[in-house]
Design a protein around this motif. Structure first.
Motif, mmCIF file in Angstrom:
data_model
loop_
_atom_site.group_PDB
_atom_site.id
_atom_site.type_symbol
_atom_site.label_atom_id
_atom_site.label_comp_id
_atom_site.label_asym_id
_atom_site.label_seq_id
_atom_site.Cartn_x
_atom_site.Cartn_y
_atom_site.Cartn_z
ATOM 1 N N GLU A 225 0.852 -0.957 0.164
ATOM 2 C CA GLU A 225 -0.013 0.170 -0.053
ATOM 3 C C GLU A 225 0.959 1.111 -0.024
ATOM 4 O O GLU A 225 0.614 2.226 -0.525
ATOM 5 C CB GLU A 225 -0.988 0.109 0.964
ATOM 6 N N LEU A 226 2.016 1.203 0.543
ATOM 7 C CA LEU A 226 2.874 2.524 0.623
ATOM 8 C C LEU A 226 3.528 2.530 -0.830
ATOM 9 O O LEU A 226 3.283 3.407 -1.498
ATOM 10 C CB LEU A 226 4.164 2.021 1.531
ATOM 11 N N ASP A 227 3.769 1.371 -1.636
ATOM 12 C CA ASP A 227 4.262 1.596 -2.965
ATOM 13 C C ASP A 227 3.162 2.109 -3.684
ATOM 14 O O ASP A 227 3.382 2.934 -4.578
ATOM 15 C CB ASP A 227 4.821 0.256 -3.507
ATOM 16 N N ALA A 228 1.722 1.677 -3.534
ATOM 17 C CA ALA A 228 0.758 2.021 -4.334
ATOM 18 C C ALA A 228 0.507 3.657 -4.238
ATOM 19 O O ALA A 228 0.178 4.306 -5.000
ATOM 20 C CB ALA A 228 -0.544 1.540 -3.920
ATOM 21 N N LEU A 229 0.488 3.944 -2.931
ATOM 22 C CA LEU A 229 0.773 5.506 -2.680
ATOM 23 C C LEU A 229 1.719 6.275 -3.469
ATOM 24 O O LEU A 229 1.180 7.539 -3.872
ATOM 25 C CB LEU A 229 0.578 5.876 -1.317
ATOM 26 N N ALA A 230 2.717 5.748 -3.445
ATOM 27 C CA ALA A 230 4.007 6.478 -4.058
ATOM 28 C C ALA A 230 3.891 6.238 -5.419
ATOM 29 O O ALA A 230 4.209 7.499 -6.441
ATOM 30 C CB ALA A 230 5.230 6.054 -3.687
ATOM 31 N N ASN A 231 3.446 5.069 -6.353
ATOM 32 C CA ASN A 231 3.638 4.878 -7.553
ATOM 33 C C ASN A 231 2.382 4.540 -8.487
ATOM 34 O O ASN A 231 2.657 4.187 -9.609
ATOM 35 C CB ASN A 231 4.757 3.809 -7.646
ATOM 36 N N ILE A 232 1.478 4.589 -7.969
ATOM 37 C CA ILE A 232 0.076 4.128 -8.654
ATOM 38 C C ILE A 232 -0.748 5.566 -8.586
ATOM 39 O O ILE A 232 -1.083 6.111 -7.445
ATOM 40 C CB ILE A 232 -0.558 3.089 -7.984
ATOM 41 N N ASP A 233 -1.359 6.112 -9.670
ATOM 42 C CA ASP A 233 -2.263 6.913 -9.611
ATOM 43 C C ASP A 233 -3.895 6.526 -9.184
ATOM 44 O O ASP A 233 -4.262 5.873 -10.195
ATOM 45 C CB ASP A 233 -2.465 7.645 -10.892
ATOM 46 N N LEU A 234 -4.193 6.865 -8.080
ATOM 47 C CA LEU A 234 -5.142 6.074 -7.309
ATOM 48 C C LEU A 234 -6.590 6.614 -8.152
ATOM 49 O O LEU A 234 -7.336 6.096 -7.925
ATOM 50 C CB LEU A 234 -5.551 6.570 -5.889
ATOM 51 N N ASN A 235 -6.482 7.589 -8.798
ATOM 52 C CA ASN A 235 -7.828 8.183 -9.720
ATOM 53 C C ASN A 235 -7.907 7.332 -11.016
ATOM 54 O O ASN A 235 -8.694 6.731 -11.239
ATOM 55 C CB ASN A 235 -7.571 9.553 -9.863
ATOM 56 N N SER A 236 -6.771 7.290 -11.672
ATOM 57 C CA SER A 236 -6.763 6.569 -13.084
ATOM 58 C C SER A 236 -6.397 5.043 -12.926
ATOM 59 O O SER A 236 -6.734 4.337 -13.977
ATOM 60 C CB SER A 236 -5.691 6.993 -14.004
ATOM 61 N N ARG A 237 -5.941 4.468 -11.578
ATOM 62 C CA ARG A 237 -5.551 3.396 -11.360
ATOM 63 C C ARG A 237 -4.462 2.624 -12.267
ATOM 64 O O ARG A 237 -4.563 1.580 -12.563
ATOM 65 C CB ARG A 237 -6.812 2.262 -11.272
ATOM 66 N N LYS A 238 -3.691 3.561 -12.690
ATOM 67 C CA LYS A 238 -2.236 3.233 -13.557
ATOM 68 C C LYS A 238 -1.215 3.595 -12.885
ATOM 69 O O LYS A 238 -1.184 4.356 -12.104
ATOM 70 C CB LYS A 238 -2.586 4.189 -14.955
ATOM 71 N N ILE A 239 -0.236 2.709 -13.224
ATOM 72 C CA ILE A 239 1.066 2.765 -12.821
ATOM 73 C C ILE A 239 1.782 3.930 -13.420
ATOM 74 O O ILE A 239 1.630 4.309 -14.483
ATOM 75 C CB ILE A 239 2.026 1.516 -12.779
ATOM 76 N N LYS A 240 2.403 4.839 -12.677
ATOM 77 C CA LYS A 240 3.107 5.846 -13.071
ATOM 78 C C LYS A 240 4.358 5.733 -13.644
ATOM 79 O O LYS A 240 4.989 4.738 -13.372
ATOM 80 C CB LYS A 240 3.346 6.984 -11.662
ATOM 81 N N LYS A 241 4.584 6.545 -14.671
ATOM 82 C CA LYS A 241 5.878 6.224 -15.311
ATOM 83 C C LYS A 241 6.886 6.783 -14.533
ATOM 84 O O LYS A 241 8.207 6.017 -14.650
ATOM 85 C CB LYS A 241 5.933 7.106 -16.559
ATOM 86 N N GLN A 242 6.937 7.740 -13.834
ATOM 87 C CA GLN A 242 8.077 8.218 -12.816
ATOM 88 C C GLN A 242 7.938 7.507 -11.568
ATOM 89 O O GLN A 242 6.961 7.955 -10.914
ATOM 90 C CB GLN A 242 7.893 9.739 -12.983
ATOM 91 N N LYS A 243 8.801 6.554 -11.344
ATOM 92 C CA LYS A 243 8.628 6.057 -10.011
ATOM 93 C C LYS A 243 9.377 6.797 -8.642
ATOM 94 O O LYS A 243 10.486 7.599 -8.880
ATOM 95 C CB LYS A 243 9.473 4.664 -9.901
ATOM 96 N N ARG A 244 8.825 6.735 -7.598
ATOM 97 C CA ARG A 244 9.173 7.290 -6.444
ATOM 98 C C ARG A 244 9.760 6.242 -5.344
ATOM 99 O O ARG A 244 9.303 5.221 -5.134
ATOM 100 C CB ARG A 244 7.946 7.976 -5.797
#
Length: 297
Positions: free
Chosen positions: A87-106
Motif C-alpha cells: 500500500e505504501l508503494d501504491a501511494l507512491a507509484n500508482i495514480d489512485l484516480n486513474s488506477r494506472k502505474i506512474k511512469k516516474q517512480k518514487r
C-alpha cells in the motif's frame, strides 16, 4: 488499469488498510510494530501534520527539524508487512484516480525500528543491532515473481544444508539491506549481523511451552552457522518481508532493533522503553543529518 478488486480505495480517496492518501507520505518512512511507539516518535517532532488510525495501523506524518517523516505501526508479522509495503508503494507509484502505474517512480527510504531477541552471547540486552541481511522463515517472498533476482541464493543453500532444513517448512529466503542506508547507519553505536524473521513468536523461534518443535536443535544450528563473514545474530518477525518487497519495488530499506532478550544467556529486559527512546533519537538525528547532506549536494 488496476481493477477495484485488486486495489481497494476508500470513499474518501485513501488506500484500503492504511487509510492514507498519496500526499500524506514522506520520503522517509519509519515502521514500528507497536502502535504506541508511533506517538512516542511523534513526540520528538517539531510539528505533526495529521494522525490516522485503522486497526493496528496507526500513521502520522510530521517534521523532525527540517525533515518530513512518516511513522506507521505495522503490528506483528510479515503478513502485515505485505499489506503495508504494497500500500505504501501504491501511494507512491500508482495514480489512485486513474488506477494506472506512474511512469516516474518514487523511491522511499523505509527504516524499521523494532525489538528483537539476540542469538549470540556477545550481543547484550539493550544493545542496538542493524540487520545486514534478513532470512525469511515465513515464505512470503516466494509468492512473488523475480524473488530469486534479489535474493542471496548461495546463502540460502548453505543455510539449508547446515540446518538440514525440513521439506515441511517454507523455503527460507535471504535478502540484503539497502547498501546506502546500511552504510549511513553503520558506526560504533550499532552492532550488525544477519536477522531471522520468524512467522511466530513461540515454535518458529524455538520456544517450547506445551508444543514440541519440529527440530529441537534448530536454534543451536542457527547460532553455529557462518557464511563467509556472516553470522546469525537475532530473531524478529518483520525484517525479511521489508527487505524483500522493498528490493522488488525499488525502495531502500533498513532494520535497526533493540535487543530486549538474549536467547543464549537467558537474560531479558521487560522495561526496555527508555532504551527504545534512545534508539529512536539516534535514528531521527541520523535521518536529519542525511537530509541536510543531500540538500547541500
Amino acid at each position: 488499469m488496476i481493477k477495484s478488486s485488486e486495489l481497494i480505495i476508500n470513499p474518501d480517496g485513501s488506500i484500503f488498510h492504511l487509510h492514507l492518501k498519496p500526499e500524506q507520505i514522506a520520503d522517509y518512512v519509519l515502521l514500528v510494530g507497536d502502535p504506541g511507539r508511533v506517538m512516542m516518535i511523534a513526540s520528538f517532532f517539531n510539528e505533526v501534520e495529521f494522525t490516522v488510525n485503522n486497526r493496528e495501523f496507526v500513521s502520522t506524518t510530521g517534521k523532525y527539524k527540517n525533515t518530513r517523516i512518516t511513522v506507521i505501526s505495522t503490528g506483528i508479522g510479515t503478513d502485515n508487512i505485505d499489506i503495508v509495503l504494497n500500500e505504501l508503494d501504491a501511494l507512491a507509484n500508482i495514480d489512485l484516480n486513474s488506477r494506472k502505474i506512474k511512469k516516474q517512480k518514487r523511491s522511499l527510504k523505509i527504516i524499521r525500528i523494532g525489538t528483537c531477541g539476540g542469538l549470540q552471547k556477545d550481543l547484550p540486552v539493550n544493545s542496538f543491532l542493524i540487520s545486514k541481511k534478513a532470512i525469511g522463515f515465513d515464505g512470503l517472498l516466494n509468492f512473488y515473481a523475480g524473488r530469486e533476482l534479489i535474493s542471496d541464493l548461495d546463502f540460502e543453500k548453505s543455510f539449508m544444508n547446515h540446518t538440514g532444513w525440513s521439506e515441511l517448512l517454507a523455503h527460507p529466503y535471504v535478502v540484503d539491506a539497502s547498501p546506502g542506508l546500511l552504510g549511513s547507519f553503520s558506526g560504533p553505536k550499532f552492532s550488525a549481523g544477519v536477522t531471522i524473521s520468524a512467522p511466530g513468536f513461540y515454535g518458529p523461534q524455538g520456544r517450547v511451552l506445551r508444543l514440541e518443535t519440529i527440530d529441537p536443535c534448530l536454534n543451536e544450528k542457527i547460532e553455529n552457522f557462518y557464511y563467509n563473514d556472516c553470522r546469525i545474530t537475532n530473531f524478529e518477525m518483520e525484517c525479511s518481508a521489508i527487505y524483500g518487497l522493498s528490493a522488488l519495488l525499488g525502495h531502500d530499506a533498513l532494520t535497526i532493533c533493540l535487543v530486549i532478550a538474549n536467547r543464549v544467556t537467558k537474560e531479558a529486559n521487560e522495561n526496555y522503553h527508555p532504551h527504545m527512546e534512545k534508539l529512536v533519537k539516534l535514528v531521527l538525528k541520523k535521518i536529519s543529518t542525511l537530509q541536510s547532506e543531500n540538500h547541500e549536494e
